[in-house]
Design a protein around this motif. Structure first.
Motif, PDB file in Angstrom:
ATOM      1  N   GLN A  91      72.358 -21.067   0.903  1.00 47.96           N
ATOM      2  CA  GLN A  91      73.342 -19.887   0.900  1.00 47.96           C
ATOM      3  C   GLN A  91      73.056 -18.747   0.552  1.00 47.96           C
ATOM      4  O   GLN A  91      73.537 -17.697   0.601  1.00 47.96           O
ATOM      5  N   ASN A  92      71.676 -18.585  -0.564  1.00 52.70           N
ATOM      6  CA  ASN A  92      71.211 -17.431  -0.851  1.00 52.70           C
ATOM      7  C   ASN A  92      70.436 -16.729   0.167  1.00 52.70           C
ATOM      8  O   ASN A  92      69.667 -15.714  -0.147  1.00 52.70           O
ATOM      9  N   GLY A  93      70.250 -17.391   1.416  1.00 55.72           N
ATOM     10  CA  GLY A  93      69.148 -16.734   2.225  1.00 55.72           C
ATOM     11  C   GLY A  93      67.721 -17.027   2.135  1.00 55.72           C
ATOM     12  O   GLY A  93      66.855 -16.351   2.838  1.00 55.72           O
ATOM     13  N   LEU A  94      67.601 -18.131   1.373  1.00 54.48           N
ATOM     14  CA  LEU A  94      65.955 -18.621   0.925  1.00 54.48           C
ATOM     15  C   LEU A  94      65.857 -19.726   2.082  1.00 54.48           C
ATOM     16  O   LEU A  94      66.499 -20.323   2.513  1.00 54.48           O
ATOM     17  N   ILE A  95      64.616 -19.076   3.059  1.00 57.35           N
ATOM     18  CA  ILE A  95      64.293 -20.109   4.143  1.00 57.35           C
ATOM     19  C   ILE A  95      62.900 -20.951   3.617  1.00 57.35           C
ATOM     20  O   ILE A  95      61.969 -20.099   3.031  1.00 57.35           O
ATOM     21  N   ILE A  96      62.672 -22.183   3.582  1.00 62.34           N
ATOM     22  CA  ILE A  96      61.581 -22.849   3.244  1.00 62.34           C
ATOM     23  C   ILE A  96      60.981 -23.591   4.489  1.00 62.34           C
ATOM     24  O   ILE A  96      61.754 -24.311   5.142  1.00 62.34           O
ATOM     25  N   VAL A  97      59.662 -23.607   4.796  1.00 63.37           N
ATOM     26  CA  VAL A  97      59.253 -24.486   5.782  1.00 63.37           C
ATOM     27  C   VAL A  97      58.400 -25.478   5.213  1.00 63.37           C
ATOM     28  O   VAL A  97      57.510 -25.153   4.266  1.00 63.37           O
ATOM     29  N   TRP A  98      58.794 -26.736   5.284  1.00 63.29           N
ATOM     30  CA  TRP A  98      57.925 -27.738   4.509  1.00 63.29           C
ATOM     31  C   TRP A  98      57.145 -28.404   5.761  1.00 63.29           C
ATOM     32  O   TRP A  98      57.316 -28.637   6.795  1.00 63.29           O
ATOM     33  N   MET A  99      56.005 -29.057   5.131  1.00 61.43           N
ATOM     34  CA  MET A  99      55.079 -29.823   6.120  1.00 61.43           C
ATOM     35  C   MET A  99      54.689 -31.128   5.177  1.00 61.43           C
ATOM     36  O   MET A  99      54.693 -31.485   4.172  1.00 61.43           O
ATOM     37  N   LEU A 100      54.201 -31.968   6.096  1.00 60.49           N
ATOM     38  CA  LEU A 100      54.129 -33.343   5.810  1.00 60.49           C
ATOM     39  C   LEU A 100      52.707 -33.680   5.376  1.00 60.49           C
ATOM     40  O   LEU A 100      51.639 -33.115   6.198  1.00 60.49           O
ATOM     41  N   TYR A 101      52.179 -34.162   4.083  1.00 59.91           N
ATOM     42  CA  TYR A 101      50.731 -34.038   3.798  1.00 59.91           C
ATOM     43  C   TYR A 101      50.567 -35.462   2.968  1.00 59.91           C
ATOM     44  O   TYR A 101      51.304 -35.796   2.002  1.00 59.91           O
ATOM     45  N   LYS A 102      50.106 -36.413   3.516  1.00 60.75           N
ATOM     46  CA  LYS A 102      49.513 -37.702   3.132  1.00 60.75           C
ATOM     47  C   LYS A 102      50.928 -38.358   2.658  1.00 60.75           C
ATOM     48  O   LYS A 102      51.111 -38.860   1.475  1.00 60.75           O
ATOM     49  N   GLY A 103      51.938 -38.567   3.387  1.00 58.81           N
ATOM     50  CA  GLY A 103      53.366 -39.179   3.386  1.00 58.81           C
ATOM     51  C   GLY A 103      54.266 -38.420   2.778  1.00 58.81           C
ATOM     52  O   GLY A 103      55.231 -39.041   2.254  1.00 58.81           O
ATOM     53  N   SER A 104      54.101 -37.507   2.040  1.00 60.10           N
ATOM     54  CA  SER A 104      55.022 -36.533   1.479  1.00 60.10           C
ATOM     55  C   SER A 104      55.252 -35.214   1.926  1.00 60.10           C
ATOM     56  O   SER A 104      54.370 -34.622   2.565  1.00 60.10           O
ATOM     57  N   TRP A 105      56.433 -34.599   1.512  1.00 60.07           N
ATOM     58  CA  TRP A 105      56.673 -33.390   2.082  1.00 60.07           C
ATOM     59  C   TRP A 105      56.293 -32.213   0.983  1.00 60.07           C
ATOM     60  O   TRP A 105      56.748 -32.389  -0.018  1.00 60.07           O
ATOM     61  N   LYS A 115      69.207 -10.228   1.693  1.00 60.87           N
ATOM     62  CA  LYS A 115      70.258  -9.098   2.061  1.00 60.87           C
ATOM     63  C   LYS A 115      71.333  -9.936   2.586  1.00 60.87           C
ATOM     64  O   LYS A 115      72.697  -9.506   2.361  1.00 60.87           O
ATOM     65  N   SER A 116      71.289 -11.026   3.329  1.00 56.64           N
ATOM     66  CA  SER A 116      72.404 -11.713   3.735  1.00 56.64           C
ATOM     67  C   SER A 116      72.053 -13.296   4.080  1.00 56.64           C
ATOM     68  O   SER A 116      70.840 -13.526   3.443  1.00 56.64           O
ATOM     69  N   VAL A 117      72.537 -13.846   4.489  1.00 61.81           N
ATOM     70  CA  VAL A 117      72.536 -15.435   4.440  1.00 61.81           C
ATOM     71  C   VAL A 117      72.222 -15.944   5.857  1.00 61.81           C
ATOM     72  O   VAL A 117      72.621 -15.392   6.954  1.00 61.81           O
ATOM     73  N   VAL A 118      71.284 -16.823   5.959  1.00 59.89           N
ATOM     74  CA  VAL A 118      71.002 -17.482   7.501  1.00 59.89           C
ATOM     75  C   VAL A 118      72.140 -18.381   7.849  1.00 59.89           C
ATOM     76  O   VAL A 118      72.620 -19.041   7.102  1.00 59.89           O
ATOM     77  N   ARG A 119      72.515 -18.149   9.116  1.00 56.04           N
ATOM     78  CA  ARG A 119      73.455 -18.882   9.838  1.00 56.04           C
ATOM     79  C   ARG A 119      73.287 -20.022  10.903  1.00 56.04           C
ATOM     80  O   ARG A 119      73.652 -20.943  10.586  1.00 56.04           O
TER      81      ARG A 119
END
Length: 1197
Positions: A91-105, A115-119
Motif C-alpha cells: 500500500q506504500n507503493g513499494l514494488i519488489i521483484v523476488w527470484m528463486l535461488y537454491k530453493g528459497s526466494w 508518489k502513489s500506490v500500485v493498483r
C-alpha cells in the motif's frame, strides 16, 4: 464439472489476506495480506503408490516461506512463470521483484515512486515485459531484466487495472470509475471499450477484474470468447477481442471481488459474496461459467470476506483467500471422454490447432489413433461404438446430409473404436445431452429429443451398419417435443425427414418449454428424461411411448439406469446421489419372497450420499454399483458400501466384479502420450475374499463361500484354482456353473490323459504360461507337442528353431510350412526382401511371385516363370503381372507356356505391340485380330488421331493401310501450302511404308517357296501377288513421286538463294513433271524467277505464257502477270543465251535419263550412285559430300 472444498490453510496471527496467486508452471502459491505479510507456499503430492495419483494423493506443504520486505499491506502479487519471478507491491507503493535461488526466494530488485500506490501489475504472455499502473495515472512498462522501456502519466485519470492482449500488442487500462481504455503497446490511446453489460445500471461501480486468456493451451472452439471483464456489481461481459461488438453478457447477481480463467480458457471463476435473502447475511460464493456465459456450478465458502481467487496450473484445484485462510477446492472437470471395447476415447485442445484432437487409445495393445474434429460438443460411447456430437461446419458442403434435412446445424458422427466414421446424421436440434444404447442414439436439446436407430438389435458388423443406414426405413429417426405425450405407435411421432421439410413442424423444434430438459439416460428398453423442475419422464424404447412421470424436489444433473432398468440413480446439481425404483422389486430374480427381497435390496428412498461426482452400475448385476465421492471410490452391493478406495479416476467399466478406472487428470497433463499406468483395475470385495479363501483356506471352503455368493466370475476363479491343483471334479462343476463350454471340454480332455506331468503341462498352457509349458514338454521329450503348441500360437520363429534343434530329421512338410508362415509374417509387414528368403526355402511359388512383383524384381519373376512347369496355374498370374508393368515379351512367354495364346495376343494389344499380336494371331490361326485392329484403328480415326492409327498399322505390319493413311495426311498437309519441308517428310514416310510393304511381300513369297525355286522367281511371284492384291496402284507404283516433287521444289529454292541460278533453273525445269502434286502457279512462278535470274529469257517467256494461260487464276492475278511480262520483255528479248541442256539430252537411248538428287542435273555418265532404300541416283562426286541420302535420308552404305 463438480467442485468441493478439500483443504484449508490458516495464516499465523490471523492476518487478513488481500491477494493470492498460483504459479501455473511450478505450483508456487503466493499470498499477500495486511502488516506486510507475504508468503510463498507449495503443495506437494508425493506418493509411492502408483494408484494414488493426482487429487487422491495426500498433499503436504513442501514450501512455506515468509518473504520479508514489505511494511504496508501487500495488495498486488503476480507471477512471471517463464522466468520464475514473483512481483509484489504494497500500500506504500513499494514494488519488489523476488527470484528463486537454491530453493528459497530472495529480493532481486526494489522500486518505489513514493508518489502513489500500485493498483495493478501484469506480465505479458511471454514474460518479457511488465506493465505497472499507479492510482495517480502513472504507467510504467519495464523489461524482465529491470530496465524501463517507457513510462507515461495519464492526466486526471485514476487507474485500477491493467491487462495485456495475448499477442502483447494491446494494453487495457481499467479506470477507477469503471471505464476501460484501449492503448497500443507503446502507450498511445486507441479507443474506449464499449461496455454493453452496464446498460440501465445506475450508481457508482468499479471493475472487479479483467482477465484475457492468452490461448496457451488452445481454444475450446474457433473464435472463442477469451477476454473477461467483470464489475463489482456482478455484471460482466466476455469478449472475443478488445472491441467485440457483441460480447457474451453475464449477470452473476453477487458482489464480485476477483475473477480468473483456468489454464485452458474453458472455465471462468468469479469469486465474491451473495446475499442470502432468507438468512439476511452475505455468503461467500464462487460461480463458474463457460466462455459462452453458461453457468456451470456454484461453490459456497465459509468465512466473512473472500478477497481473491486463483487456479492451479492443471485446472484441478482452485485457491481462495478468505479472511486469514486459504481454502482449496478440488475440481472434477467434465472431460470429453468415453470408453468403448478396451478403448479410452478422450479429447483435448492444442494451441497449434483449431480443432479438438480426439484420441482413441486402445489400452489392450497400447495403440492410439488421433482424429481431428472441429467444434466438438461431446463424446458418448456404448459397446464398440462412439458418437461424436459436433457443430456442422457452415462452409463445408454437407454431402451426407439428406436434401430434405434443410440447413442442419449439428452432426452426430458414429465411429468405431479406432475412430473410423461409420455413419453420420445431420440434425437441427442442439445435442446438449447425448446417450446411446446398443441400438439407439438419443440426443436432446432443451425442448426436444431425437432418436436414431443406428443398428438393428442382432449383432452387426460395421459394414452392415452402413447397409442399415442406407436402407433408411420409415421411423429409423424420430423427433419428439418434451411436452408431447407419444403413445409408442407411429401416429404420435414425427418422421425426421418430414419434420424438417414441413414448416408446421418448425414450431415443434423451436417451440420453447417452460421446463427444459437437463439430463437423459437410456437402456435397451427404457429412456429417462430429466427436467429442470425435478420432473422425470420415463419412455419405452424402441417404440417411444411415455410410460410414467416422477417428481423429485431437486434438479437432476446426471442419470444412470442399472442393467435391468429397474432402478435409476440420480446425482443432483449439488452432488447428492439418490435412487428411484422404477419397478416394484417384489419378484426378485433369486426367487426370494417379496418382503425378503425388499429387505435385502435396502431401502432406496432413505439412501443419500453427498459430494458424488461419478457413478457406474455393474453391467451384470442390477444391485451392484461403484461411485466416486470426493477422492474415494465406494462399491455398493444392495446399497451397502464396501470399504472405500483412495483414487480420483473416472470409472470406465464395471463388469465381472472388476472396476476399470482411468486417471484422466494424469492423461490430460500429457495427452499425446497416454501411459498404461493411468488405467487401474480394482477388484471388489467378494472377488478379493474368494481369492484369499482359495489361497489360504482351500478349495472346499472357498466353493462353499462362492455357493452362498454366486457369480460367474467367482466360479471361474474356483475352476482355475481347481485346475491348478488338478482337482478335475471341482473344476468341471465350476465350469458348468459359469457356463464355460470350452472349460468343460478341456477338463474332459485332461481326464483322458494318463501322465500327471502331461496334465500339468496342458494346464500351464491353458493359463497362457507358454514358455513353461514348452519347457515341460521338452523335459518329457515330447518335442512334437512343443512344436504343435507353438504352431497353435502362431509363433513360427520358435517352431523353426525347435524343428532345427531337434535330433533326427525334421519333417520336411513341417519345415516348409514354417518357412512359409514366417514368409507370410514378413509379407504382412511389407518386408518383402525377408519374405523372399523364406518363401524360397518354403518353395511357395505363388507368394514368391507376389514378393518379386512388390519388390519390382522382374528378373526374379522371369526366372520363376521359366522354372515353372508348363500349364502351371501360376503362369497366367505372372503374365498379368508383366502386363501391368508393360513387359510384353515376358508376358507373352508366360501366357504361351500355359497354352493361353489368346491372353498373349490380348496382352500385346493392351501394350500396343500390334506386330507381335498379328504374328501370334497368325501363328495360332486366330481370326479375331484383324477385326480388332480395324476396330481400334477406326476408333483412333474417329478421335482424329491419325498418326496414332498409322503407328498402329505399322506395328501390326499392315504397311499398305499405313501408307494409304500417310499419303492422305501428306496430301492434306500439302493443301495448306505452309511448310513444304514437313510435307516432304510426310511423303518420304509414306513411301518408306510402301517399301516396307514390298519387302513384306517378297519375304512372304520366299518363305512359301523355300528351297523350291530360285530367288528371282520368288521375287517375281511376290510382285505378281502384290499386283493381284493391290487395288491402289498409284500408291504402290509411284510411291516416291510426292517426295521427289517436294525435294526438287525445296532444292531449287535453296540453289536460288545460294546464288546458284543456273542449277536452280535446271532443277525448276524438272518440276514441270509434277503438276499433279505441286500447283502449277507455284512451279511456273519459281521457274520464271530462276530463269530470269539466269537471264534465260526464252524459258522465262514460256513460263509466263503458261502462267497466263492457267484457268485457276483470277482476272486480277492474270492481269498482274501480264503487266509484269510486258515490263520484263520490253527490256529483254525472249531468247535463251544458251541452249537448255535439259531439252537436248532429257531423252536418252532407253527413254528418260536419271536425275541427280543432289544437284538436280541429268546424269549422262554410266557410273553413278544409287540409294539402296529409295532407288534414286546421284553423281558419285556429288554424293561423296553427304552421309545421308538427300531424298529419303537413309544412311549411306
Amino acid at each position: 464439472m463438480f467442485i468441493y472444498l478439500s483443504k484449508k490453510i490458516a495464516i499465523p496471527n490471523s492476518i487478513r489476506l488481500k491477494c493470492v496467486s498460483w504459479n501455473k508452471d511450478q505450483g508456487f502459491i503466493a499470498c499477500g495480506g495486511e502488516e506486510g505479510l507475504l508468503k510463498v507456499l507449495k503443495l506437494e503430492t508425493q506418493t509411492d503408490d502408483a494408484k494414488l495419483k493426482g487429487l487422491a494423493a495426500p498433499s503436504n506443504l513442501s514450501m512455506n516461506q515468509t518473504l520479508e520486505g514489505h511494511s504496508g499491506a501487500v495488495q498486488v502479487v503476480t507471477w512471471n512463470e517463464q522466468y520464475q519471478k514473483l512481483t509484489t507491491s504494497d500500500q506504500n507503493g513499494l514494488i519488489i521483484v523476488w527470484m528463486l535461488y537454491k530453493g528459497s526466494w530472495y529480493e532481486e530488485m526494489i522500486n518505489n515512486r513514493n508518489k502513489s500506490v500500485v493498483r495493478s501489475m501484469s506480465w505479458n504472455a511471454d514474460g518479457q515485459k511488465i506493465c505497472i499502473v499507479y492510482e495517480d495515472g502513472a504507467v510504467i512498462v519495464g523489461s524482465v531484466d529491470g530496465n524501463r522501456i517507457w513510462g507515461k502519466e495519464l492526466k486526471g485519470i485514476q487507474l485500477a487495472h491493467v491487462a495485456w492482449s495475448p499477442d502483447s500488442k494491446i494494453l487495457l487500462f481499467g479506470m477507477a470509475n469503471g471505464e476501460i481504455h484501449i492503448y497500443d503497446n507503446q502507450g498511445n490511446f486507441i479507443v474506449k471499450m464499449t461496455i454493453s453489460c452496464l446498460i440501465n445500471v445506475t450508481g457508482a461501480i468499479s471493475i472487479a477484474g479483467i482477465h484475457w486468456y492468452p490461448g496457451t493451451e488452445g481454444y475450446i472452439e474457433p473464435d472463442c470468447p477469451c477476454l473477461a471483464v467483470i464489475f463489482d456489481n456482478g455484471r460482466g461481459q466476455i469478449m472475443r477481442y478488445e472491441n467485440d461488438e457483441n460480447p457474451v453478457l453475464l449477470d452473476t447477481q453477487m458482489n464480485v471481488a476477483s475473477i480468473q480463467w483456468n489454464h485452458y480458457g474453458s472455465v471462468l471463476a468469479v469469486a465474491g459474496c451473495q446475499k442470502n435473502i432468507s438468512l439476511d447475511k452475505e455468503v461467500n460464493t464462487v460461480q463458474f461459467y463457460t466462455p459462452f456465459g453458461e453457468h456451470l456450478r456454484t461453490l459456497k465458502v465459509p468465512g466473512k470476506q473472500m478477497t481473491a481467487v486463483s487456479w492451479e496450473g492443471g485446472g484441478l484445484r482452485i485457491g481462495l483467500a478468505v479472511d486469514s485462510f486459504i481454502y482449496f477446492a478440488n475440481i472434477r472437470p467434465d472431460y470429453k471422454w468415453g470408453y468403448c471395447s478396451n478403448t479410452v476415447v478422450y479429447a483435448y485442445t492444442r494451441p497449434d490447432r483449431l480443432e479438438y484432437s480426439v484420441v482413441f487409445w486402445d489400452t489392450k495393445n497400447n495403440e492410439k489413433f488421433v482424429k481431428y474434429v472441429k467444434s466438438l460438443m461431446s463424446i458418448t460411447t456404448c459397446g464398440d461404438f462412439c458418437i461424436l456430437a459436433t457443430k456442422a461446419d457452415d462452409n463445408q458442403p454437407q454431402e451426407d446430409a439428406e436434401p430434405e434435412s434443410g440447413n442442419a446445424t449439428y452432426v452426430l458422427v458414429l465411429c468405431n473404436s479406432i475412430g473410423t466414421p461409420l455413419d453420420s446424421k445431420y440434425i437441427d436440434i442442439d445435442p446438449l445431452f447425448v446417450t446411446m444404447t446398443k441400438t439407439h442414439v438419443i440426443a436432446a436439446s432443451k425442448e426436444a429429443f431425437y432418436t436414431w436407430q443406428y443398428r438393428v438389435a442382432k449383432k452387426l458388423t460395421a459394414l452392415e451398419i452402413n447397409q442399415v443406414a442406407k436402407t433408411r426405413k420409415e421411423g429409423r429417426e424420430r423427433v419428439y417435443h418434451i411436452d408431447d405425450t407419444p403413445t409408442g405407435t407411429t401416429d404420435g411421432t414425427f418422421d425426421f425427414a418430414k419434420a424438417f421439410a414441413f414448416t408446421d413442424f418448425q414450431p415443434l423444434i423451436s417451440k420453447a418449454t417452460r421446463d427444459p430438459i437437463c439430463c437423459i439416460t437410456a437402456t435397451d428398453k427404457t429412456l429417462i428424461v430429466g427436467r429442470e423442475s425435478g420432473l422425470i419422464q420415463r419412455y419405452s424404447l424402441p417404440n417411444v411411448g411415455l410410460l410414467q412421470k416422477y417428481t423429485l424436489n431437486y434438479r437432476a444433473y446426471q442419470l444412470s439406469l442399472n442393467c435391468n432398468s429397474s432402478r435409476l440413480a440420480i446425482i443432483d446439481i449439488a452432488g447428492v446421489l439418490t435412487f428411484l425404483d422404477l419397478e416394484s422389486r417384489s419378484s426378485s430374480g433369486d426367487g426370494l419372497a417379496g418382503e425378503q427381497a425388499t429387505a435385502a435390496a435396502g431401502d432406496p428412498s432413505k439412501f443419500e450420499r453427498k459430494d458424488v461426482w461419478d457413478m457406474k452400475w455393474a453391467n451384470d448385476n442390477p444391485d451392484l454399483f461403484a461411485m466416486m465421492e470426493k477422492t474415494r471410490m465406494y462399491v455398493f452391493r444392495n446399497l451397502d458400501p464396501e470399504e472405500p478406495i483412495q483414487t480420483s479416476g473416472y470409472i470406465c467399466n464395471f463388469e465381472d466384479l472388476e472396476i476399470k478406472s482411468v486417471l484422466l487428470d494424469e492423461i490430460m497433463k500429457d495427452p499425446e502420450r497416454p501411459n498404461k499406468d493411468y488405467l487401474i483395475n480394482f477388484e471388489i470385495r467378494s472377488l478379493r475374499d474368494s481369492r484369499a479363501l482359495i489361497e489360504k483356506v482351500g478349495i472346499e471352503d472357498a466353493s462353499q463361500f462362492i455357493e452362498d455368493n454366486p457369480h460367474p466370475r467367482l466360479w471361474r476363479l474356483l475352476a482355475e484354482a481347481a485346475l491348478q491343483k488338478l482337482d478335475l471334479k471341482t473344476a468341471e462343476q465350476a465350469f458348468v456353473r459359469c457356463k464355460d463350454y470350452q472349460g468343460i471340454e478341456f477338463v474332459k480332455r485332461l481326464g483322458n490323459l494318463q501322465s500327471e506331468s502331461m496334465k500339468q503341462a496342458e494346464v500351464v498352457a491353458y493359463f497362457g504360461r507358454f514358455e513353461e509349458a514348452e519347457r515341460m514338454y521338452l523335459d518329457m521329450d515330447r518335442r512334437d507337442l512343443a512344436i504343435s503348441l507353438r504352431m497353435k500360437l502362431g509363433d513360427w520363429f520358435r517352431v523353426l528353431q525347435l524343428l532345427k534343434t531337434g535330433s533326427g530329421d525334421a519333417d520336411d512338410a513341417l519345415l516348409e510350412q514354417a518357412y512359409n508362415a514366417i514368409g507370410d509374417y514378413f509379407a504382412d509387414r511389407q518386408k518383402w526382401v525377408n519374405a523372399v528368403q523364406y518363401y524360397l526355402q518354403g518353395r511357395n511359388q505363388e507368394r514368391l511371385a507376389e514378393c518379386y512383383y512388390m519388390l519390382e524384381d522382374y528378373d526374379g519373376l522371369e526366372r520363376l516363370a521359366n522354372s515353372l512347369p508348363e500349364n502351371h496355374k501360376l503362369l497366367p498370374d505372372i503374365g498379368q503381372m508383366f502386363v501391368t508393368v508393360g513387359m510384353c515379351e515376358q508376358a507373352v512367354n508366360a501366357y504361351l507356356k500355359c497354352s493361353q495364346p489368346k491372353a498373349a495376343v490380348e496382352a500385346c494389344v493392351h501394350l500396343n505391340q500390334w506386330n507381335k499380336a498379328v504374328e501370334l494371331a497368325k501363328d495360332h490361326n486366330m481370326k479375331e485380330i484383324g477385326p480388332l485392329l480395324a476396330k481400334y484403328a477406326s476408333h483412333l480415326l474417329e478421335k482424329n488421331k491419325r498418326l496414332e492409327a498409322v503407328e498402329l498399322y505399322r506395328k501390326a505390319h499392315h504397311f499398305l493401310d499405313a501408307a494409304r493413311l500417310m499419303f492422305k495426311i501428306a496430301d492434306e498437309e500439302a493443301k495448306k501450302r505452309t511448310r513444304p519441308l514437313r510435307v516432304k517428310k510426310l511423303y518420304v514416310l509414306a513411301a518408306l511404308l510402301v517399301e516396307n510393304y514390298h519387302e513384306q511381300m517378297k519375304t512372304s513369297q520366299q518363305s512359301k517357296a523355300k528351297g523350291k525355286k530360285s530367288e528371282a522367281t520368288s521375287a517375281l511371284a511376290g510382285l505378281l501377288e502384290e499386283d493381284a492384291s493391290s487395288t491402289d496402284n498409284r500408291i504402290v507404283d509411284n510411291a516416291w513421286r510426292g517426295a521427289e516433287a517436294y525435294h526438287f521444289f525445296l532444292l531449287a529454292q535453296r540453289q536460288l538463294y545460294d546464288g546458284n541460278v543456273d542449277s536452280a533453273m535446271k532443277t525448276a525445269l524438272h518440276l514441270r513433271d509434277y503438276e499433279d502434286i505441286i500447283p502449277a502457279v507455284e512451279i511456273y512462278s519459281l521457274l520464271a524467277i530462276c530463269s530470269s535470274a539466269n537471264r534465260a529469257f526464252g524459258t522465262c517467256s514460256r513460263a509466263f505464257i503458261k502462267l497466263e494461260s492457267l484457268e485457276s487464276l483470277s482476272p486480277e492475278h492474270r492481269q498482274s502477270y501480264e503487266d509484269l511480262a510486258l515490263e520484263i520483255f520490253t527490256k529483254y528479248p525472249p531468247k535463251d543465251n544458251r541452249k537448255s541442256e535439259l531439252d537436248s539430252i532429257s531423252e536418252g537411248v532407253d527413254g528418260k535419263l536419271p536425275t541427280c538428287i543432289v544437284t538436280g542435273r541429268i546424269i549422262s555418265e554410266y557410273q553413278f550412285w544409287m540409294c539402296s532404300t529409295c532407288k534414286h541416283c546421284a553423281m558419285e562426286q556429288d554424293i561423296s559430300r553427304h552421309n545421308f541420302c538427300p531424298l529419303c535420308h537413309s544412311t549411306l552404305t
